[in-house]
Write an enzyme that holds these catalytic residues in place. Structure first.
Site, PDB file in Angstrom:
ATOM      1  N   ASP A  60      28.097  31.281  28.373  1.00  0.00           N
ATOM      2  CA  ASP A  60      28.741  32.086  27.299  1.00  0.00           C
ATOM      3  C   ASP A  60      29.608  31.417  26.326  1.00  0.00           C
ATOM      4  OD1 ASP A  60      27.905  34.955  27.844  1.00  0.00           O
ATOM      5  OD2 ASP A  60      29.381  34.989  29.566  1.00  0.00           O
TER       6      ASP A  60
ATOM      7  N   GLU B  38      24.431  45.526  28.862  1.00  0.00           N
ATOM      8  CA  GLU B  38      25.565  45.916  29.959  1.00  0.00           C
ATOM      9  C   GLU B  38      25.870  47.020  29.650  1.00  0.00           C
ATOM     10  OE1 GLU B  38      29.862  44.096  31.661  1.00  0.00           O
ATOM     11  OE2 GLU B  38      28.802  43.198  29.921  1.00  0.00           O
TER      12      GLU B  38
END
Length: 272
Positions: free
Chosen positions: A91, A190
């Site tokens: 990330d 998500e």
């Protein structure tokens, strides 16, 4: 027993695409350190995400926002050293890519050079297109992330399911196609409705990885500490616990404490 394909010696972005092409689901998990990365890799997971969720599960922060680029590089370097097979994606943390494509490129290059990781992940759609394009132009693979984007938690004000309304669902679909068109190799979806995940996944050539997004993504990801029950306080609907290690570890440590207190440990065989 693991059913992973032993013929795959090293998972690459090409491997991930091939899995989607042949309809085989992609398994993904987070990892943040060398020892746990070795376990996850040996179990046959195809994709390991060094998530900025390290901010929560490793450092105890309320959100993912505080973790720094230097800290992400530290965690990524530790994971890479423990991995022989899986694709390692890292990330880009909050503040390292939004609003300035030059800074974004520098951040991505630092992760790739200093950690040895294989790709980066970035949250957002059209609003970060320039940064993604610039990173891709340098040859760095990028995975997108749409739906609930934890780095924007203060904007949303809630961790509730995203894209329930038609306008937001349409934007997510448009962003997903934009990410594919500019060259992302995959997208994390998500906490969005399962029906939207199915529609998005079917309309894309690149794979989707779901978390709290239903069964029709091309793969699934969970946080390592959640899956194993090390973090026993986080209980979202989408989480399936495969172990209760918080209890096992606590009982083992309590047993050790008792043995030390009663002078049972170490015994004669454990002494030199």
């Amino acid at each position: 027993m693991s059913v992973h394909n032993p013929d795959i010696k090293r998972v690459t972005t090409h491997t991930i695409q091939e899995l989607k092409n042949k309809g085989e689901k992609i398994s993904a998990l987070t990892a943040y350190d060398y020892s746990m990365a070795r376990v996850v890799d040996a179990a046959g997971v195809e994709l390991i995400l060094v998530g900025d969720s390290a901010s929560n599960v490793m450092a105890g922060h309320e959100t993912t926002l505080p973790i720094t680029l230097d800290q992400m590089i530290y965690h990524a370097s530790s994971v890479v050293r423990g991995v022989k097979r899986a694709l390692v994606v890292v990330d880009l943390p909050f503040g390292s890519y939004q609003g300035n494509s030059s800074v974004a490129l520098q951040s991505a290059i630092r992760i790739m050079k200093e950690s040895g990781a294989h790709a980066v992940k970035m949250e957002g759609g059209l609003e970060i297109k320039e940064s993604i394009v610039r990173i891709l132009s340098a040859g760095v693979p990028v995975m997108g992330h749409l739906g609930l984007t934890p780095q924007s938690i203060y904007k949303f004000g809630t961790y509730a399911v995203r894209a329930r309304e038609e306008a937001e669902a349409e934007k997510l679909m448009a962003d997903a196609h934009m990410l594919e068109d500019i060259g992302c190799f995959g997208i994390v979806l998500e906490k969005i409705p399962a029906s939207l995940t199915k529609k998005v996944s079917a309309s894309l050539n690149i794979p989707t990885i779901g978390i709290g997004a239903g069964p029709d993504a091309d793969g699934q990801i969970l946080v390592f500490h959640d899956l194993l029950g090390i973090n026993n306080e986080f209980k979202p609907r989408f989480l399936r616990r495969y172990a209760e290690l918080h209890t096992v570890m606590k009982e083992a440590i309590a047993h050790y404490v008792d043995d030390v207190k009663t002078n049972d440990f170490p015994n004669e065989k454990e002494a030199y």
